[in-house]
Scaffold this active site. Structure first.
Site, PDB file in Angstrom:
ATOM      1  N   GLY A 155       0.869  -1.175   0.000  1.00 36.93           N
ATOM      2  CA  GLY A 155       0.000   0.000   0.000  1.00 36.93           C
ATOM      3  C   GLY A 155       0.896   1.213   0.000  1.00 36.93           C
ATOM      4  N   SER A 159       3.142   3.373   2.702  1.00 39.89           N
ATOM      5  CA  SER A 159       3.612   3.343   4.090  1.00 39.89           C
ATOM      6  C   SER A 159       3.291   4.636   4.847  1.00 39.89           C
ATOM      7  CB  SER A 159       5.107   3.022   4.145  1.00 39.89           C
ATOM      8  OG  SER A 159       5.822   3.849   3.260  1.00 39.89           O
ATOM      9  N   CYS A 183       6.191  -5.253   0.736  1.00 41.73           N
ATOM     10  CA  CYS A 183       6.415  -3.933   0.147  1.00 41.73           C
ATOM     11  C   CYS A 183       6.210  -2.808   1.177  1.00 41.73           C
ATOM     12  CB  CYS A 183       5.558  -3.780  -1.100  1.00 41.73           C
ATOM     13  SG  CYS A 183       6.241  -2.564  -2.215  1.00 41.73           S
ATOM     14  N   ARG A 243       6.599   0.056  -7.279  1.00 39.23           N
ATOM     15  CA  ARG A 243       7.153   1.183  -6.471  1.00 39.23           C
ATOM     16  C   ARG A 243       7.796   0.633  -5.196  1.00 39.23           C
ATOM     17  NH1 ARG A 243       3.204   4.658  -4.752  1.00 39.23           N
ATOM     18  NH2 ARG A 243       4.841   6.139  -4.318  1.00 39.23           N
ATOM     19  N   HIS A 300       5.559  -8.264  -4.486  1.00 43.33           N
ATOM     20  CA  HIS A 300       4.226  -8.856  -4.284  1.00 43.33           C
ATOM     21  C   HIS A 300       4.127 -10.169  -5.043  1.00 43.33           C
ATOM     22  CE1 HIS A 300       2.508  -5.014  -2.832  1.00 43.33           C
ATOM     23  NE2 HIS A 300       3.409  -4.502  -3.625  1.00 43.33           N
ATOM     24  N   GLU A 308       1.008 -11.950  -4.095  1.00 43.07           N
ATOM     25  CA  GLU A 308      -0.413 -12.194  -3.807  1.00 43.07           C
ATOM     26  C   GLU A 308      -1.330 -11.731  -4.936  1.00 43.07           C
ATOM     27  OE1 GLU A 308       1.513 -10.036  -2.304  1.00 43.07           O
ATOM     28  OE2 GLU A 308       0.527  -8.094  -2.490  1.00 43.07           O
TER      29      GLU A 308
HETATM   30  N1  GLN Z   1       5.826   2.988  -2.581  1.00 44.16           N
HETATM   31  C1  GLN Z   1       5.112   2.496  -1.435  1.00 44.16           C
HETATM   32  C2  GLN Z   1       5.662   3.079  -0.145  1.00 44.16           C
HETATM   33  O1  GLN Z   1       6.744   3.620  -0.146  1.00 44.16           O
HETATM   34  C3  GLN Z   1       5.120   0.978  -1.389  1.00 44.16           C
HETATM   35  C4  GLN Z   1       4.445   0.403  -2.614  1.00 44.16           C
HETATM   36  C5  GLN Z   1       3.847  -0.958  -2.440  1.00 44.16           C
HETATM   37  O2  GLN Z   1       3.485  -1.383  -1.316  1.00 44.16           O
HETATM   38  N2  GLN Z   1       3.679  -1.635  -3.540  1.00 44.16           N
HETATM   39  O3  GLN Z   1       5.037   2.974   0.858  1.00 44.16           O
END
Ligand code: GLN
Length: 197
Positions: free
Chosen positions: A46, A48, A78, A135, A170, A172
């Site tokens: 998600g 952070s 992630c 990302r 990921h 999932e």
């Molecule tokens: N870029 C998001 C972050 O820095 C992490 C991205 C992801 O969970 N796919 O929180």
């Protein structure tokens, strides 16, 4: 077994579906009382920054840290991995939970449209696993006691420190279950230990 999935934000539903494929009950965790009876916790991907705000708002920041330090197995993917880390090297606005001995750099592989998929060899698994980097953060430092289970171009992307697991990618989102199965083994051990405690 009952596995909690932190459901404040991010791709918690995909983790629930992956657990369902493994015939494991998923519990959506949003409040302290949802932790009752879970054998492990997944912190999904998600954003952070948003996780940090929502954890504070729900009064879960310290509680979650104590649960994990108390032995609750946890798997962060992630943004979840970022939340578990000890330090975020390029972030001053919030602090991670700090239970896992890694330093991370957020958004290290570029923007959303630079997301990519690749197959990775994972310690303990016979077949390669299809992984998605969206990302993703980079793990720039690994403390002693942290085992590296997979690398991408020699950089750690899946790590484990005792009952704490984290991936910068990921699986999932395509229903790949192998990494979750590794985590469920940890949760089984935790459950067995608790039974005899
Ligand atoms: N870029 C998001 C972050 O820095 C992490 C991205 C992801 O969970 N796919 O929180």
């Amino acid at each position: 077994m009952k596995i909690g999935v932190l459901s404040l934000q991010g791709d918690f539903f995909e983790h629930e579906q992956t657990l369902a494929r493994l015939k494991t009950q998923a519990i959506e965790v949003r409040r302290k009382e949802h932790f009752d009876g879970i054998n492990g916790l997944i912190i999904p991907g998600g954003e952070s920054t948003v996780f940090s705000i929502l954890l504070k708002r729900q009064g879960l920041e310290v509680f979650l840290r104590e649960k994990i330090l108390g032995g609750l197995p946890v798997f962060g993917t992630c943004a979840g991995a970022i939340m578990l880390s000890k330090k975020i090297v390029n972030e001053k606005n919030f602090s991670p939970i700090g239970v896992l001995g890694i330093h991370v750099k957020r958004n290290s592989y570029g923007r959303q449209n630079e997301s990519f998929e690749t197959n990775l060899k994972v310690k303990g698994l016979k077949h390669e696993v299809k992984c998605f980097f969206i990302r993703a953060p980079e793990i720039v430092k690994v403390d002693k006691g942290v085992e590296v289970l997979a690398r991408l171009e020699n950089k750690p992307v899946l790590v484990k420190q005792g009952h704490i697991m984290a991936s910068t990618f990921h699986t999932e989102i395509i229903g790949e279950t192998a990494i979750h199965e590794l985590f469920l083994k940890e949760c089984e051990e935790f459950r067995a230990e608790k039974k005899f405690a």
